[in-house]
Motif scaffolding. Sequence first.
Motif, PDB file in Angstrom:
ATOM      1  N   SER A  85      21.187 -23.489  34.714  1.00 35.66           N
ATOM      2  CA  SER A  85      21.282 -22.556  33.595  1.00 35.66           C
ATOM      3  C   SER A  85      20.967 -23.328  32.323  1.00 35.66           C
ATOM      4  CB  SER A  85      22.685 -21.931  33.494  1.00 35.66           C
ATOM      5  OG  SER A  85      23.658 -22.927  33.229  1.00 35.66           O
ATOM      6  N   GLY A  86      20.628 -22.592  31.281  1.00 36.95           N
ATOM      7  CA  GLY A  86      20.330 -23.228  30.006  1.00 36.95           C
ATOM      8  C   GLY A  86      18.851 -23.466  29.796  1.00 36.95           C
ATOM      9  N   SER A  87      18.551 -24.380  28.882  1.00 34.74           N
ATOM     10  CA  SER A  87      17.172 -24.652  28.485  1.00 34.74           C
ATOM     11  C   SER A  87      16.503 -25.625  29.457  1.00 34.74           C
ATOM     12  CB  SER A  87      17.139 -25.229  27.070  1.00 34.74           C
ATOM     13  OG  SER A  87      15.858 -25.731  26.760  1.00 34.74           O
ATOM     14  N   LEU A  88      15.411 -25.192  30.054  1.00 32.74           N
ATOM     15  CA  LEU A  88      14.649 -26.068  30.948  1.00 32.74           C
ATOM     16  C   LEU A  88      14.003 -27.198  30.162  1.00 32.74           C
ATOM     17  CD1 LEU A  88      13.675 -26.635  33.788  1.00 32.74           C
ATOM     18  CD2 LEU A  88      11.799 -25.021  33.414  1.00 32.74           C
ATOM     19  N   PHE A  89      13.503 -26.909  28.970  1.00 34.95           N
ATOM     20  CA  PHE A  89      12.892 -27.942  28.132  1.00 34.95           C
ATOM     21  C   PHE A  89      13.899 -29.066  27.853  1.00 34.95           C
ATOM     22  CE2 PHE A  89       9.296 -25.428  25.800  1.00 34.95           C
ATOM     23  CZ  PHE A  89       8.772 -25.089  27.030  1.00 34.95           C
ATOM     24  N   GLN A  90      15.117 -28.686  27.441  1.00 33.62           N
ATOM     25  CA  GLN A  90      16.127 -29.697  27.116  1.00 33.62           C
ATOM     26  C   GLN A  90      16.540 -30.491  28.335  1.00 33.62           C
ATOM     27  OE1 GLN A  90      19.440 -27.949  25.046  1.00 33.62           O
ATOM     28  NE2 GLN A  90      18.193 -27.173  23.353  1.00 33.62           N
ATOM     29  N   SER A  91      16.675 -29.821  29.480  1.00 32.22           N
ATOM     30  CA  SER A  91      17.068 -30.520  30.696  1.00 32.22           C
ATOM     31  C   SER A  91      16.005 -31.523  31.125  1.00 32.22           C
ATOM     32  CB  SER A  91      17.320 -29.517  31.823  1.00 32.22           C
ATOM     33  OG  SER A  91      18.459 -28.722  31.536  1.00 32.22           O
ATOM     34  N   LYS A 147      17.469 -35.202  31.166  1.00 36.49           N
ATOM     35  CA  LYS A 147      17.774 -35.687  32.508  1.00 36.49           C
ATOM     36  C   LYS A 147      16.593 -36.347  33.208  1.00 36.49           C
ATOM     37  CE  LYS A 147      21.413 -32.256  33.320  1.00 36.49           C
ATOM     38  NZ  LYS A 147      21.901 -31.171  34.216  1.00 36.49           N
ATOM     39  N   ALA A 148      15.375 -35.956  32.830  1.00 35.94           N
ATOM     40  CA  ALA A 148      14.202 -36.521  33.490  1.00 35.94           C
ATOM     41  C   ALA A 148      13.363 -37.378  32.559  1.00 35.94           C
ATOM     42  CB  ALA A 148      13.348 -35.401  34.089  1.00 35.94           C
ATOM     43  N   GLY A 149      13.713 -37.413  31.293  1.00 37.42           N
ATOM     44  CA  GLY A 149      12.962 -38.228  30.345  1.00 37.42           C
ATOM     45  C   GLY A 149      11.572 -37.706  30.055  1.00 37.42           C
ATOM     46  N   VAL A 150      11.366 -36.399  30.235  1.00 36.20           N
ATOM     47  CA  VAL A 150      10.056 -35.784  30.004  1.00 36.20           C
ATOM     48  C   VAL A 150      10.158 -34.827  28.831  1.00 36.20           C
ATOM     49  CG1 VAL A 150       8.299 -34.254  30.948  1.00 36.20           C
ATOM     50  CG2 VAL A 150       9.345 -35.995  32.401  1.00 36.20           C
ATOM     51  N   ARG A 151       9.403 -35.091  27.800  1.00 35.58           N
ATOM     52  CA  ARG A 151       9.421 -34.240  26.601  1.00 35.58           C
ATOM     53  C   ARG A 151       8.162 -33.385  26.561  1.00 35.58           C
ATOM     54  NH1 ARG A 151       7.860 -34.867  20.989  1.00 35.58           N
ATOM     55  NH2 ARG A 151       9.115 -33.467  19.700  1.00 35.58           N
ATOM     56  N   ILE A 152       8.338 -32.093  26.701  1.00 35.28           N
ATOM     57  CA  ILE A 152       7.206 -31.171  26.631  1.00 35.28           C
ATOM     58  C   ILE A 152       6.815 -30.988  25.171  1.00 35.28           C
ATOM     59  CG2 ILE A 152       6.516 -28.766  26.970  1.00 35.28           C
ATOM     60  CD1 ILE A 152       8.132 -28.773  29.532  1.00 35.28           C
ATOM     61  N   VAL A 153       5.550 -31.225  24.877  1.00 32.72           N
ATOM     62  CA  VAL A 153       5.098 -31.160  23.489  1.00 32.72           C
ATOM     63  C   VAL A 153       4.102 -30.030  23.239  1.00 32.72           C
ATOM     64  CG1 VAL A 153       5.508 -33.623  23.116  1.00 32.72           C
ATOM     65  CG2 VAL A 153       3.248 -32.842  23.885  1.00 32.72           C
ATOM     66  N   GLY A 154       3.605 -29.394  24.304  1.00 26.87           N
ATOM     67  CA  GLY A 154       2.624 -28.332  24.091  1.00 26.87           C
ATOM     68  C   GLY A 154       2.324 -27.599  25.379  1.00 26.87           C
ATOM     69  N   ALA A 155       1.516 -26.558  25.251  1.00 21.95           N
ATOM     70  CA  ALA A 155       1.148 -25.764  26.430  1.00 21.95           C
ATOM     71  C   ALA A 155      -0.162 -25.051  26.174  1.00 21.95           C
ATOM     72  CB  ALA A 155       2.242 -24.748  26.759  1.00 21.95           C
ATOM     73  N   LEU A 194       0.643 -23.539  31.057  1.00 20.68           N
ATOM     74  CA  LEU A 194       0.596 -24.885  31.612  1.00 20.68           C
ATOM     75  C   LEU A 194       1.116 -25.851  30.550  1.00 20.68           C
ATOM     76  CD1 LEU A 194      -0.242 -26.841  33.860  1.00 20.68           C
ATOM     77  CD2 LEU A 194      -2.529 -26.896  32.833  1.00 20.68           C
ATOM     78  N   HIS A 195       2.289 -26.416  30.795  1.00 24.46           N
ATOM     79  CA  HIS A 195       2.949 -27.286  29.819  1.00 24.46           C
ATOM     80  C   HIS A 195       2.616 -28.752  30.088  1.00 24.46           C
ATOM     81  CE1 HIS A 195       5.354 -23.586  30.012  1.00 24.46           C
ATOM     82  NE2 HIS A 195       5.676 -23.815  28.766  1.00 24.46           N
ATOM     83  N   TYR A 196       2.482 -29.518  29.020  1.00 23.03           N
ATOM     84  CA  TYR A 196       2.166 -30.938  29.164  1.00 23.03           C
ATOM     85  C   TYR A 196       3.088 -31.776  28.292  1.00 23.03           C
ATOM     86  CZ  TYR A 196      -0.600 -29.854  24.967  1.00 23.03           C
ATOM     87  OH  TYR A 196      -1.004 -29.404  23.736  1.00 23.03           O
ATOM     88  N   ASP A 197       3.228 -33.057  28.659  1.00 23.90           N
ATOM     89  CA  ASP A 197       4.144 -33.945  27.948  1.00 23.90           C
ATOM     90  C   ASP A 197       3.387 -34.820  26.962  1.00 23.90           C
ATOM     91  OD1 ASP A 197       2.881 -35.897  29.442  1.00 23.90           O
ATOM     92  OD2 ASP A 197       4.657 -36.520  30.554  1.00 23.90           O
ATOM     93  N   GLU A 198       4.076 -35.827  26.433  1.00 24.19           N
ATOM     94  CA  GLU A 198       3.490 -36.685  25.393  1.00 24.19           C
ATOM     95  C   GLU A 198       2.318 -37.517  25.905  1.00 24.19           C
ATOM     96  OE1 GLU A 198       7.180 -37.804  22.503  1.00 24.19           O
ATOM     97  OE2 GLU A 198       7.380 -38.420  24.592  1.00 24.19           O
ATOM     98  N   LEU A 199       2.233 -37.710  27.216  1.00 19.02           N
ATOM     99  CA  LEU A 199       1.115 -38.455  27.811  1.00 19.02           C
ATOM    100  C   LEU A 199       0.024 -37.511  28.299  1.00 19.02           C
ATOM    101  CD1 LEU A 199       3.097 -41.151  29.840  1.00 19.02           C
ATOM    102  CD2 LEU A 199       2.054 -41.374  27.574  1.00 19.02           C
ATOM    103  N   ASN A 200       0.117 -36.240  27.917  1.00 24.44           N
ATOM    104  CA  ASN A 200      -0.841 -35.202  28.320  1.00 24.44           C
ATOM    105  C   ASN A 200      -0.841 -34.971  29.834  1.00 24.44           C
ATOM    106  OD1 ASN A 200      -1.698 -34.684  25.685  1.00 24.44           O
ATOM    107  ND2 ASN A 200      -3.243 -36.298  25.779  1.00 24.44           N
ATOM    108  N   ARG A 201       0.300 -35.213  30.476  1.00 23.72           N
ATOM    109  CA  ARG A 201       0.437 -34.925  31.902  1.00 23.72           C
ATOM    110  C   ARG A 201       0.904 -33.483  32.084  1.00 23.72           C
ATOM    111  NH1 ARG A 201       4.495 -39.688  33.541  1.00 23.72           N
ATOM    112  NH2 ARG A 201       5.570 -38.625  31.829  1.00 23.72           N
ATOM    113  N   GLN A 202       0.303 -32.776  33.045  1.00 23.80           N
ATOM    114  CA  GLN A 202       0.737 -31.420  33.354  1.00 23.80           C
ATOM    115  C   GLN A 202       2.041 -31.512  34.142  1.00 23.80           C
ATOM    116  OE1 GLN A 202      -2.319 -32.579  33.900  1.00 23.80           O
ATOM    117  NE2 GLN A 202      -3.816 -31.227  32.976  1.00 23.80           N
ATOM    118  N   VAL A 203       3.135 -31.014  33.565  1.00 22.74           N
ATOM    119  CA  VAL A 203       4.444 -31.212  34.195  1.00 22.74           C
ATOM    120  C   VAL A 203       5.139 -29.908  34.561  1.00 22.74           C
ATOM    121  CG1 VAL A 203       4.836 -33.442  33.086  1.00 22.74           C
ATOM    122  CG2 VAL A 203       5.566 -31.350  31.923  1.00 22.74           C
TER     123      VAL A 203
END
Length: 238
Positions: A160-166, A170-178, A209-218
């Motif tokens: 429950s809660g925010s998937l972005f925050q989790s 918890k996984a060290g992955v920061r979504i920066v765009g989509a 399609l969301h990606y992180d700071e390294l432009n990885r599709q996560v």
Amino acid sequence: MSTKQENIKQLIEEYIEVNQIEPGERLPSEAELSRLFCVSRATLRGAVRQLETEGKLLVKHGSGTFATCPLPSIPSSLDRLYSIGDMIRSAGLREDEQLESIKRMTVCPPDIAERMRFSENEPMIVLERTRTADGEAVAHSINWMPETLAGSILDEGSFSGSLFQSLELKAGVRIVGAYSELTVPSHDDAHMTRLLKHPQATVLLLKQLHYDELNRQVLYSLDYVRSDIFHFWVRRTR
């Protein structure tokens, strides 16, 4: 944008406000502002570029940097990445959710694998939730994530809660765009029918399609939303 550039950006905005610089008036030169804020010109330029992108400054090469009339903030603007929860709260509604399922899949469906640039042998976790506002179903989301990433978040079989925050905490992955595609789901889409509670309700589908700071599709998401609740806007420039 780095933390240092973000801080300088805020200082420039405060400088404009404190000194009552009106739209059309020129700011001090780049050299003067760099000395004033004790930063390099490169850091200052990054902050100025961001303010220009936001419509708060106008840079005329050879003439200087000028204050502008700030553009109005647009709720649910498609040029900004908001979570479904953010959009519900911005509408002044009380957010809640219902967990539909968490599934582990040993293979990745071909269409998802192609979008995320994964092998079809990539184990995936699929999170499905219905989001409510003031007790009514207003959105339904299906989130696809690689198990190597999402296992640490969803191992307990509940969420429950925010998937972005989790993902970030918890996984060290920061979504920066989509990359977001706004479509109308087909009339026989079973997920859409969950939201058709009123005769006037229609449904929009955001394929993201969301990606992180390294432009990885996560993260790949299918977000079904009621169009009588959510209104999307795009600011177009020439």
